[in-house]
Design a protein around this motif. Structure first.
Motif, mmCIF file in Angstrom:
data_model
loop_
_atom_site.group_PDB
_atom_site.id
_atom_site.type_symbol
_atom_site.label_atom_id
_atom_site.label_comp_id
_atom_site.label_asym_id
_atom_site.label_seq_id
_atom_site.Cartn_x
_atom_site.Cartn_y
_atom_site.Cartn_z
ATOM 1 N N GLU A 29 0.831 -1.207 0.000
ATOM 2 C CA GLU A 29 0.000 0.000 0.000
ATOM 3 C C GLU A 29 0.867 1.258 0.000
ATOM 4 O O GLU A 29 0.543 2.240 -0.666
ATOM 5 C CB GLU A 29 -0.946 0.005 1.196
ATOM 6 C CG GLU A 29 -2.083 -0.975 1.047
ATOM 7 C CD GLU A 29 -3.034 -0.944 2.230
ATOM 8 O OE1 GLU A 29 -3.062 0.082 2.943
ATOM 9 O OE2 GLU A 29 -3.730 -1.934 2.418
ATOM 10 N N GLU A 30 1.979 1.218 0.730
ATOM 11 C CA GLU A 30 2.892 2.362 0.719
ATOM 12 C C GLU A 30 3.496 2.550 -0.666
ATOM 13 O O GLU A 30 3.632 3.672 -1.148
ATOM 14 C CB GLU A 30 4.004 2.152 1.754
ATOM 15 C CG GLU A 30 3.546 2.319 3.175
ATOM 16 C CD GLU A 30 4.650 2.005 4.174
ATOM 17 O OE1 GLU A 30 5.814 1.850 3.745
ATOM 18 O OE2 GLU A 30 4.333 1.925 5.351
ATOM 19 N N GLU A 75 0.805 4.074 -2.872
ATOM 20 C CA GLU A 75 0.625 5.503 -2.565
ATOM 21 C C GLU A 75 1.771 6.328 -3.149
ATOM 22 O O GLU A 75 1.550 7.398 -3.702
ATOM 23 C CB GLU A 75 0.547 5.727 -1.045
ATOM 24 C CG GLU A 75 -0.766 5.376 -0.421
ATOM 25 C CD GLU A 75 -1.907 6.194 -1.001
ATOM 26 O OE1 GLU A 75 -1.753 7.422 -1.181
ATOM 27 O OE2 GLU A 75 -2.946 5.586 -1.307
ATOM 28 N N GLU A 76 2.970 5.796 -3.020
ATOM 29 C CA GLU A 76 4.123 6.503 -3.568
ATOM 30 C C GLU A 76 4.032 6.613 -5.093
ATOM 31 O O GLU A 76 4.283 7.667 -5.674
ATOM 32 C CB GLU A 76 5.409 5.764 -3.173
ATOM 33 C CG GLU A 76 6.674 6.498 -3.550
ATOM 34 C CD GLU A 76 7.897 5.741 -3.074
ATOM 35 O OE1 GLU A 76 8.836 5.641 -3.886
ATOM 36 O OE2 GLU A 76 7.908 5.265 -1.924
ATOM 37 N N ARG A 117 1.254 6.522 -6.830
ATOM 38 C CA ARG A 117 0.144 7.442 -7.137
ATOM 39 C C ARG A 117 0.613 8.892 -7.049
ATOM 40 O O ARG A 117 0.252 9.726 -7.882
ATOM 41 C CB ARG A 117 -1.015 7.226 -6.170
ATOM 42 C CG ARG A 117 -1.843 6.018 -6.479
ATOM 43 C CD ARG A 117 -3.018 5.946 -5.540
ATOM 44 N NE ARG A 117 -3.646 4.644 -5.651
ATOM 45 C CZ ARG A 117 -4.271 4.020 -4.676
ATOM 46 N NH1 ARG A 117 -4.382 4.593 -3.487
ATOM 47 N NH2 ARG A 117 -4.811 2.838 -4.869
ATOM 48 N N LYS A 118 1.406 9.214 -6.044
ATOM 49 C CA LYS A 118 1.916 10.570 -5.886
ATOM 50 C C LYS A 118 2.815 10.940 -7.059
ATOM 51 O O LYS A 118 2.717 12.044 -7.618
ATOM 52 C CB LYS A 118 2.690 10.720 -4.578
ATOM 53 C CG LYS A 118 1.814 10.733 -3.352
ATOM 54 C CD LYS A 118 2.634 10.864 -2.095
ATOM 55 C CE LYS A 118 1.759 10.772 -0.860
ATOM 56 N NZ LYS A 118 2.539 10.808 0.380
#
Length: 120
Positions: free
Chosen positions: A6-7, A10-11, A13-14
């Motif tokens: 998940e991290e 998220e990374e 996606r950013k």
């Protein structure tokens, strides 16, 4: 394992959001540059139209004056008068193109002819 995944998501996606925002800003800059170039082309076109109308009116006046002088024999006077008339016609053409003076509407011309009695 799911926390790392998940991290990582998220990374990613950013990073994707940052890249998309950079591409959007570059696309907007390109659109602005294209609209600027289009405005410049329109300005050059208008300048060429105005200058050609002005110069052609003066040249036509000079040629007509020269021909008048040649056939009638009024040495410099026909040329001088027609050159001035050509200059005035050129200024009037420029003012019409720019929009300072409106060109006569065809309906107004017909009304003028009827008022004088030569209407058809």
């Amino acid at each position: 394992m799911t926390d790392n995944r998940e991290e990582g998501l998220e990374e990613r996606r950013k990073r994707l959001a940052e890249e998309l925002s950079q591409r959007d800003s570059m696309a907007r800059d390109g659109e602005r540059a294209e609209s600027n170039a289009e405005e410049t082309r329109k300005g050059y076109g208008m300048a060429m139209k105005i200058s050609s109308e002005f110069i052609s009116a003066i040249i036509v006046g000079a040629i007509l004056g020269y021909l008048f002088d040649h056939f009638v024999g009024t040495s410099p006077w026909g040329m001088i008068v027609m050159l001035l008339i050509g200059f005035c016609a050129g200024v009037l053409n420029v003012m019409r193109v720019v929009g300072v003076v409106a060109s006569p509407h065809p309906a107004d011309r017909k009304m003028d002819l009827k008022d004088r009695g030569d209407g058809r």
